[in-house]
Design an enzyme around this catalytic site. Structure first.
Site, mmCIF file in Angstrom:
data_model
loop_
_atom_site.group_PDB
_atom_site.id
_atom_site.type_symbol
_atom_site.label_atom_id
_atom_site.label_comp_id
_atom_site.label_asym_id
_atom_site.label_seq_id
_atom_site.Cartn_x
_atom_site.Cartn_y
_atom_site.Cartn_z
ATOM 1 N N CYS A 163 0.809 -1.222 0.000
ATOM 2 C CA CYS A 163 0.000 0.000 0.000
ATOM 3 C C CYS A 163 0.845 1.276 0.000
ATOM 4 C CB CYS A 163 -0.965 -0.017 1.188
ATOM 5 S SG CYS A 163 -2.063 -1.452 1.141
ATOM 6 N N HIS A 303 -1.829 8.063 6.417
ATOM 7 C CA HIS A 303 -2.151 6.773 5.816
ATOM 8 C C HIS A 303 -3.483 6.264 6.364
ATOM 9 C CE1 HIS A 303 -1.462 2.976 3.815
ATOM 10 N NE2 HIS A 303 -1.587 2.315 4.961
ATOM 11 N N GLU A 314 0.672 5.202 13.698
ATOM 12 C CA GLU A 314 0.999 6.356 12.865
ATOM 13 C C GLU A 314 0.936 7.645 13.666
ATOM 14 O OE1 GLU A 314 -0.060 8.413 8.557
ATOM 15 O OE2 GLU A 314 -1.409 6.884 9.365
ATOM 16 N N LYS A 334 -8.886 8.434 3.010
ATOM 17 C CA LYS A 334 -9.397 7.069 2.826
ATOM 18 C C LYS A 334 -10.793 6.910 3.419
ATOM 19 C CE LYS A 334 -5.015 4.504 2.632
ATOM 20 N NZ LYS A 334 -4.060 5.621 2.869
ATOM 21 N N HIS A 339 -9.693 2.399 0.634
ATOM 22 C CA HIS A 339 -8.253 2.178 0.533
ATOM 23 C C HIS A 339 -7.936 1.559 -0.822
ATOM 24 C CE1 HIS A 339 -4.209 1.346 1.285
ATOM 25 N NE2 HIS A 339 -4.275 0.541 2.334
ATOM 26 N N PHE A 400 2.010 -3.615 3.806
ATOM 27 C CA PHE A 400 2.352 -4.909 4.381
ATOM 28 C C PHE A 400 3.815 -5.226 4.060
ATOM 29 C CE2 PHE A 400 -2.027 -7.267 4.562
ATOM 30 C CZ PHE A 400 -2.469 -6.341 5.492
#
Length: 415
Positions: A163, A303, A314, A334, A339, A400
């Protein structure tokens, strides 16, 4: 080192099939999430996603050509065409040996891969695969197809960092131009992963929201009631070029790329570092690359996928970099777009660039009760867009595997 500017944008998103429609929906707080229409999701834990609306590839791509491409490549071509048009590029007048494509996708042709294996499994074991199976499926084909369409013979490759993918692509493109290895690069990312295997896989890893009764409110970053992310699809395209190239062809300059930082959590297959170590390093590196201080950032597009551990780690990293009560707005787009996986960074880069151009911070929707640990530490733009001059905007993306990519954009000033 050359300065790198932005001259064209293209978008295909759950909020609109072009940049302007996407932006208008974003600042008006609309959600792109709805029940899944691409397959029968009745037996899945998650029955909704942020799909494209009213998109017909045959309005943009010849039927015979479209058959050779997976949806993720189709999405890329449509977004790139819009960006090229806005940038006013006549490739015939430019040195195409110095124009490249650095594209990104986390999954490539996963729909094609699923379809071909399902067809094989239904048969008698005799292999009957499409001759287009491999070129439709491989993750690098979109960058190749873009270069073929426009005859671009410069640097050409695809980034894959889950991502964080399209931010990684953008930073790579920025660096190649900055180092003088290209005059112009088409960059961005595309993803078309709303299918049985992707939804089932993310369900198995407990990453997706299961708020099936209210899809439009399911993505709620930072909220104490968040339960996972909403999968989206689409593409974002950005034309980067050296300042000399843009001035030489009298292009309209939208903004400038100030810097980029990449790092790794080095912690877990799918989970973020509890203290946001990689995020901290990525943001610090981006600031150093841009030659600015944390106080210079006016807007941070986080994010923030709406997962419990991810959002918290985050914000811990943001606190380490910026301190408490920094003079900047934070929002998570998002919450509206869903996403877009490997295409997320491209769409969020466009949101940052438009925020700089228009002086508007797009809101985080659906979030009502921010985690108490952070509620009073930051200026979250919740519910409604906010007017504010934006000279510098930062965009975070994580993937990931612990991949981190942070980009910084700034208002263009020729001096």
């Amino acid at each position: 080192m050359k300065r790198v500017v932005i001259t064209g944008l293209g978008a295909l998103s759950p909020l609109g099939n072009n940049v302007n429609d996407t932006w208008e929906s974003l600042i008006n707080g609309k959600s792109g999430a709805a029940p899944i229409t691409k397959f029968d999701s009745s037996k899945f834990k998650t029955k909704f996603a942020a799909e494209l609306k009213g998109f017909d590839p045959l309005e943009f791509i010849d039927k015979n050509e479209a058959k050779r491409y997976d949806a993720y490549t189709q999405y890329a071509l449509v977004a790139v065409a819009e960006a090229v048009k806005q940038a006013g590029i006549d490739f015939e007048t430019l040195n195409r040996n110095r124009i490249g494509v650095i594209w990104g996708s986390g999954n490539g042709g996963i729909q094609t891969f699923q379809e071909q294996l399902m067809e094989f499994a239904k048969g008698d074991g005799t292999p009957r695969f499409s001759p287009f199976f491999i070129p439709k499926m491989i993750v690098d084909i979109a960058s190749g197809v873009i270069s073929i369409k426009y005859g671009l013979r410069g640097v050409n490759f695809t980034t894959v960092s889950a991502c964080a993918t399209s931010n990684t692509a953008l930073i790579d493109a920025f660096n190649y131009i900055k180092w003088g290895k290209a005059d112009m690069i088409i960059t961005g990312g595309s993803e078309a992963a709303i299918n049985e295997s992707s939804v089932g896989g993310f369900n198995a890893s407990r990453a997706l929201s299961t708020l099936n009764d209210s899809p439009a409110t399911a993505s709620r970053p930072f909220d104490i009631s968040r339960d996972g992310f909403v999968m989206g699809e689409g593409a974002g395209a950005i034309i980067l070029e050296s300042l000399e190239s843009a001035l030489g062809r009298n292009a309209t300059i939208l903004a400038e790329v100030a810097g980029g930082g990449m790092a790794a959590d080095a912690y877990h297959l799918t989970g973020t570092h509890p203290e946001g170590e990689g995020a901290f390093l990525g943001m610090k590196e981006a600031l150093a690359d841009a030659g600015i201080e944390p106080k210079d950032i006016d807007y941070l597009n986080v994010h923030a996928t709406s997962t419990s551990q991810g959002d918290t780690s985050e914000l811990k990293a943001v606190e380490r970099v910026f301190g408490i009560k920094p003079n900047m707005q934070i929002s998570a787009t998002k919450s509206s777009t869903g996403h877009l996986l490997g295409a997320a960074g491209a769409i969020e880069a466009i949101a940052c660039i438009k925020a700089i151009i228009h002086g508007i911070i797009p809101p985080t929707i659906n979030t009502v009760n921010v985690e108490p640990e952070f509620a009073d530490k930051f200026e979250f733009t919740l519910g409604k867009a906010q007017q504010r001059e934006v000279n510098y905007a930062m965009s975070n993306t994580f993937g990931f595997g612990g991949h981190i990519a942070t980009a910084i954009f700034k208002k263009f000033n020729q001096s």
